[in-house]
Every structure is written in structure tokens, then in C-alpha cells.
Enzyme design. Structure first.
Site, short mmCIF file in Angstrom:
data_model
loop_
_atom_site.label_atom_id
_atom_site.label_comp_id
_atom_site.label_asym_id
_atom_site.label_seq_id
_atom_site.Cartn_x
_atom_site.Cartn_y
_atom_site.Cartn_z
N ARG A 158 0.83 -1.20 0.00
CA ARG A 158 0.00 0.00 0.00
C ARG A 158 0.87 1.26 0.00
O ARG A 158 1.90 1.31 0.69
CB ARG A 158 -0.93 0.01 1.21
CG ARG A 158 -1.86 -1.18 1.17
CD ARG A 158 -3.08 -1.07 2.06
NE ARG A 158 -3.73 -2.38 2.08
CZ ARG A 158 -4.50 -2.87 1.11
NH1 ARG A 158 -4.77 -2.12 0.05
NH2 ARG A 158 -5.01 -4.07 1.18
N ASP A 159 0.42 2.26 -0.80
CA ASP A 159 1.12 3.54 -0.84
C ASP A 159 1.03 4.20 0.53
O ASP A 159 -0.02 4.16 1.18
CB ASP A 159 0.51 4.45 -1.91
CG ASP A 159 1.42 5.60 -2.29
OD1 ASP A 159 1.93 5.62 -3.42
OD2 ASP A 159 1.63 6.50 -1.42
N ASN A 204 4.64 6.38 -13.61
CA ASN A 204 5.39 7.58 -13.94
C ASN A 204 6.84 7.22 -14.25
O ASN A 204 7.41 6.34 -13.60
CB ASN A 204 5.35 8.56 -12.77
CG ASN A 204 3.93 9.00 -12.45
OD1 ASN A 204 3.16 9.28 -13.34
ND2 ASN A 204 3.59 9.03 -11.17
N VAL A 252 10.23 8.03 -7.16
CA VAL A 252 11.06 6.91 -6.72
C VAL A 252 11.55 6.15 -7.96
O VAL A 252 10.74 5.63 -8.73
CB VAL A 252 10.26 5.95 -5.80
CG1 VAL A 252 11.14 4.80 -5.34
CG2 VAL A 252 9.68 6.70 -4.61
N HIS A 292 7.38 1.25 -10.64
CA HIS A 292 6.17 0.91 -9.88
C HIS A 292 4.96 1.31 -10.70
O HIS A 292 4.95 2.34 -11.37
CB HIS A 292 6.14 1.60 -8.51
CG HIS A 292 6.42 3.06 -8.54
ND1 HIS A 292 7.69 3.57 -8.72
CD2 HIS A 292 5.61 4.15 -8.43
CE1 HIS A 292 7.65 4.89 -8.70
NE2 HIS A 292 6.39 5.28 -8.54
N HIS A 352 1.08 2.29 -10.08
CA HIS A 352 0.06 2.65 -9.07
C HIS A 352 -1.26 2.03 -9.52
O HIS A 352 -1.69 2.25 -10.66
CB HIS A 352 -0.17 4.17 -9.03
CG HIS A 352 1.01 5.00 -8.66
ND1 HIS A 352 1.14 5.60 -7.42
CD2 HIS A 352 2.12 5.37 -9.35
CE1 HIS A 352 2.26 6.31 -7.38
NE2 HIS A 352 2.88 6.18 -8.54
P1 5GP Z 1 5.93 8.30 -8.11
O1 5GP Z 1 5.72 9.78 -7.94
O2 5GP Z 1 7.38 7.94 -8.16
O3 5GP Z 1 5.13 7.74 -9.25
O4 5GP Z 1 5.28 7.63 -6.83
C1 5GP Z 1 6.00 7.32 -5.67
C2 5GP Z 1 4.98 6.87 -4.64
O5 5GP Z 1 5.67 6.22 -3.60
C3 5GP Z 1 4.19 8.01 -4.02
O6 5GP Z 1 2.79 7.80 -4.23
C4 5GP Z 1 4.55 7.94 -2.52
O7 5GP Z 1 3.46 8.23 -1.67
C5 5GP Z 1 5.04 6.52 -2.38
N1 5GP Z 1 6.03 6.33 -1.34
C6 5GP Z 1 7.14 7.06 -1.13
N2 5GP Z 1 7.87 6.56 -0.11
C7 5GP Z 1 7.19 5.47 0.33
C8 5GP Z 1 7.43 4.53 1.37
O8 5GP Z 1 8.41 4.58 2.11
N3 5GP Z 1 6.51 3.55 1.53
C9 5GP Z 1 5.38 3.45 0.73
N4 5GP Z 1 4.57 2.44 0.96
N5 5GP Z 1 5.14 4.33 -0.27
C10 5GP Z 1 6.02 5.32 -0.46
#
Ligand code: 5GP
Length: 125
Positions: A34-35, A96, A105, A109, A111
Site C-alpha cells: 500500500r502507498d 510515472n 522513486v 512501480h 500505481h
Molecule cells: P511516483 O511519484 O514515483 O510515481 O510515486 C511514488 C509513490 O511512492 C508516491 O505515491 C509515494 O506516496 C510513495 N512512497 C514514497 N515513499 C514510500 C514509502 O516509504 N513507503 C510506501 N509504501 N510508499 C512510499
């Protein structure tokens, strides 16, 4: 330019067990959790266990076994979370990549978002 993977990213740390996560599904090649900042009632991140920075990196260089495992894991999670079209009006899947994709990150991944109607697909930058 070759893909370059930074193994200090937060999802690499989650995979190494250095940071806890709320696991939804784990398979041979895939982890889903989970996010930490959910944007919808269901917000699951699906990552391959291998060192891939983005979807195109994974699609180009992952093995067939990894790609099949990852794809089938997404179907299992949709069913498990009740967002599959089998029993729900649907979901959104986002991945993304890089600066223009506003990827935070740098480990691939997807979503999976569901449980409510989503807004516009793309917001102004
Ligand atoms: P991006 O912007 O790279 O597509 O999404 C990164 C996602 O990783 C974000 O929705 C953020 O909330 C989530 N995220 C960042 N750090 C952590 C973490 O330590 N644990 C979890 N479960 N999600 C994270």
C-alpha cells in the site's frame, strides 16, 4: 543512453527489508504494497523485485518470467482488492517515468488506484 539504477532508492530498501511495508501480494518476481500516502480508497504500488528504473526499462530488459509474473500479479491484486471490472466500476493504473513523468522513486512501480471515481487523467504542470 543506458538505463541506470540507483540501489539506494526507497523501494530497493523496502525489497531488502530495510524499511517496512504493508504487503498486499508477494510472488517470485513481484512485490505489491500500500502507498504510504494513498490518493484513493485503494492505492497499491506494484514493483518488480529486479533492478528496473521504469516501465520501458523493464519491458526492454526483464526476462519473460519476470514480465509474466508481474502482469499476472496485477490481475491478482485487482481481484483481491475488489477493483477488477468483475465486481467494481474500474480502476486507474499509472506508471510515472523520469522527469517529465514526475517520477519520485526511481524503481519501476505501477500505481493501482480504485474505490472512487478518478479525476482528469493529466493535470496542467
Ligand atoms: P511516483 O511519484 O514515483 O510515481 O510515486 C511514488 C509513490 O511512492 C508516491 O505515491 C509515494 O506516496 C510513495 N512512497 C514514497 N515513499 C514510500 C514509502 O516509504 N513507503 C510506501 N509504501 N510508499 C512510499
Amino acid at each position: 543512453m543506458p538505463y541506470s539504477y540507483d540501489d539506494q532508492n526507497i523501494f530497493a530498501k523496502i525489497l531488502r527489508g530495510e524499511i517496512p511495508n504493508d504487503t498486499v501480494l508477494e510472488t517470485d518476481h513481484t512485490l505489491a504494497f500500500r502507498d504510504i500516502e494513498p490518493q484513493a480508497p485503494v492505492h497499491v504500488l506494484v514493483i518488480p523485485k529486479g533492478p528496473y528504473v521504469s516501465y520501458d526499462h523493464f519491458a526492454a530488459e526483464a526476462s519473460d518470467a519476470e514480465i509474466i509474473d508481474y502482469t499476472r500479479a496485477i490481475a491478482k491484486i485487482c481481484a483481491q482488492e475488489g477493483i477488477s471490472l468483475d465486481d467494481n466500476p474500474g480502476f486507474r493504473m499509472i506508471s510515472n517515468a523520469g522527469a517529465h513523468g514526475v517520477q519520485e522513486v526511481p524503481h519501476l512501480h505501477v500505481h493501482l488506484l480504485g474505490g472512487r471515481r478518478m479525476g482528469r487523467m493529466v493535470q496542467p504542470a
